[in-house]
Design an enzyme around this catalytic site. Structure first.
Site, PDB file in Angstrom:
ATOM      1  N   GLU A 130      43.292  37.430  22.438  1.00 45.39           N
ATOM      2  CA  GLU A 130      42.394  37.878  23.433  1.00 45.39           C
ATOM      3  C   GLU A 130      42.111  39.339  23.800  1.00 45.39           C
ATOM      4  OE1 GLU A 130      42.192  36.885  28.126  1.00 45.39           O
ATOM      5  OE2 GLU A 130      42.442  34.981  26.847  1.00 45.39           O
ATOM      6  N   GLU A 169      49.092  33.699  28.667  1.00 49.51           N
ATOM      7  CA  GLU A 169      49.635  34.992  29.267  1.00 49.51           C
ATOM      8  C   GLU A 169      50.761  34.763  30.263  1.00 49.51           C
ATOM      9  OE1 GLU A 169      46.197  37.090  31.036  1.00 49.51           O
ATOM     10  OE2 GLU A 169      45.308  37.452  28.983  1.00 49.51           O
TER      11      GLU A 169
HETATM   12  C1  IDC Z   1      38.870  34.345  33.347  1.00 53.31           C
HETATM   13  C2  IDC Z   1      37.346  34.059  33.270  1.00 53.31           C
HETATM   14  C3  IDC Z   1      37.034  33.655  34.504  1.00 53.31           C
HETATM   15  C4  IDC Z   1      37.912  32.429  35.023  1.00 53.31           C
HETATM   16  C5  IDC Z   1      39.277  33.258  35.281  1.00 53.31           C
HETATM   17  C6  IDC Z   1      40.168  32.298  35.782  1.00 53.31           C
HETATM   18  O1  IDC Z   1      36.693  34.984  32.479  1.00 53.31           O
HETATM   19  O2  IDC Z   1      35.552  32.922  34.458  1.00 53.31           O
HETATM   20  O3  IDC Z   1      37.243  32.335  36.449  1.00 53.31           O
HETATM   21  O4  IDC Z   1      39.704  33.700  33.970  1.00 53.31           O
HETATM   22  O5  IDC Z   1      41.294  31.826  35.313  1.00 53.31           O
HETATM   23  C7  IDC Z   1      42.700  36.722  30.734  1.00 53.31           C
HETATM   24  C8  IDC Z   1      42.789  35.325  30.981  1.00 53.31           C
HETATM   25  C9  IDC Z   1      41.565  34.652  30.823  1.00 53.31           C
HETATM   26  C10 IDC Z   1      40.607  35.302  31.923  1.00 53.31           C
HETATM   27  C11 IDC Z   1      40.229  36.691  31.224  1.00 53.31           C
HETATM   28  C12 IDC Z   1      39.136  37.406  32.034  1.00 53.31           C
HETATM   29  O6  IDC Z   1      43.736  34.792  29.819  1.00 53.31           O
HETATM   30  O7  IDC Z   1      41.692  33.492  31.242  1.00 53.31           O
HETATM   31  O8  IDC Z   1      39.229  34.804  31.906  1.00 53.31           O
HETATM   32  N1  IDC Z   1      41.350  37.461  31.104  1.00 53.31           N
HETATM   33  O9  IDC Z   1      39.591  37.841  33.442  1.00 53.31           O
HETATM   34  N2  IDC Z   1      43.511  37.725  30.691  1.00 53.31           N
HETATM   35  C13 IDC Z   1      43.134  38.904  30.805  1.00 53.31           C
HETATM   36  C14 IDC Z   1      41.665  38.842  31.055  1.00 53.31           C
END
Ligand code: IDC
Length: 335
Positions: free
Chosen positions: A259, A167
């Site tokens: 994702e 991302e």
């Molecule tokens: C989130 C995880 C969470 C973690 C966080 C930190 O669910 O446990 O603490 O990342 O990086 C994304 C990202 C993905 C995120 C996810 C949900 O690619 O890493 O995971 N998310 O927030 N993009 C949009 C949402």
């Protein structure tokens, strides 16, 4: 003596063989990879070895620095044979305790997960999960080192997909394009026919979260073949404006949804299954592949397993799943 021991062992084995195959039994030859083989980008779609469009559906792991215990024999058997997934996204964070802290360890973990996906006939999507810093150029030399080894080790397999930037954020599309044009030749030098994915600006929103649009990409595509652009959505947060950008872009550039969640962008909160279904109906109608976030037992609503599941060995069926998990398993299994 030896004969009777052997006979006894055979008898025991025979009595242990159940009359019906367990849900986890591997279908010997008929797997997503055996059916489709090496993939390639054909126009705006992903095609199989027979040049037919193919839609892959599966799951993303959570960060493997945190949830490796959710990626093991029993859970991968459930994903392949109970969920009937085509693809496993291996989410290797670069920061936040991931790759940069121990490149050897994390590269070896990814090698191992690729072998596990391969054994089960699933595609392996290798996710360079950069997130903070958001500019993929900040991790460029690390990415070159990592992907050189991954592509070299697995170049003779036909099930590897390389995602070079999860991302991108806080970076222009031009900056991401420049990164991609440096990374693609590094991978292709080892694995000439490997499909490469790259995240779009604004956290893989096709620019929408940056106040931009997909036009940035459409008008200035990466100068490379066999490449797809990734789009992410979280259905309770990203509605019409995001959907419209996806809808417009998908007839012009190859897209894969690496994702998405049925909840908010935090990966938590209430599920919006109405918008989730609207997105999936669209993706399915266009044969756009997807992997859902995420295959873990984290406390958040978007982690498909109930908390504590990964400590055990039962991952099959719906009793171990949170509502998002029940919903998404159904949509991977039934097509
Ligand atoms: C989130 C995880 C969470 C973690 C966080 C930190 O669910 O446990 O603490 O990342 O990086 C994304 C990202 C993905 C995120 C996810 C949900 O690619 O890493 O995971 N998310 O927030 N993009 C949009 C949402």
């Amino acid at each position: 003596m030896i004969r009777s021991l052997l006979a006894g062992a055979l008898l025991t084995a025979a009595t242990l063989i159940p009359t019906t195959a367990p849900a986890t039994a591997a279908p010997a030859a008929d797997t997503p990879v055996s059916r489709n083989g090496q993939l390639h980008v054909c126009g705006v779609k992903l095609c199989n070895q027979n040049n037919q469009p193919v839609q892959l559906r599966g799951m993303s792991t959570h960060g493997i620095q945190w949830y490796a215990n959710c990626v093991k024999t029993a859970s991968l058997d459930a994903l392949a044979y109970d969920w009937k997934a085509d693809i496993l996204r291996i989410s290797m964070y670069v920061q936040e305790g991931g790759y940069e802290t121990n490149p050897r360890k994390f590269t070896d973990m990814v090698h191992g997960y690729i072998e596990e996906a391969t054994k089960r006939g699933m595609y392996a999507l290798v996710d360079w999960h950069q997130l903070d810093p958001g500019d993929p150029n900040a991790n460029l030399s690390k990415a070159k080192t990592f992907f050189t080894e991954i592509a070299d080790r697995h170049k003779n397999k036909n099930n590897i997909i390389y995602d070079i930037a999860n991302e991108p954020n806080g970076v222009s599309w031009a900056g991401i394009k420049s990164y991609a044009e440096q990374m693609v030749p590094v991978i292709r030098a080892k694995d000439a026919d490997g499909v490469v994915f790259v995240g779009t600006h604004g956290w893989a929103s096709l620019g929408v979260s940056d106040g931009r649009t997909e036009a940035d990409v459409v008008n200035n595509p990466v100068n490379a073949t066999n490449l797809m652009y990734t789009f992410h959505f979280y259905a309770a947060s990203h509605k019409q404006e995001y959907f419209d950008a996806l809808s417009r872009a998908s007839s012009k550039i190859p897209i894969f949804v690496t994702e998405f969640g049925t909840q908010t962008y935090t990966g938590d909160g209430g599920n919006d299954f109405t918008w989730s279904q609207k997105y999936l109906d669209f993706l399915n109608s266009r044969q756009i592949g997807w992997t859902n976030w995420n295959f873990s037992d984290d406390f958040r609503s978007g982690a498909v397993f109930k908390q504590g599941t990964c400590a055990g060995s039962n991952f099959t069926g719906t009793s171990v799943l949170k509502p998002a998990g029940v919903w998404i398993r159904e949509r991977i299994r039934n097509r």
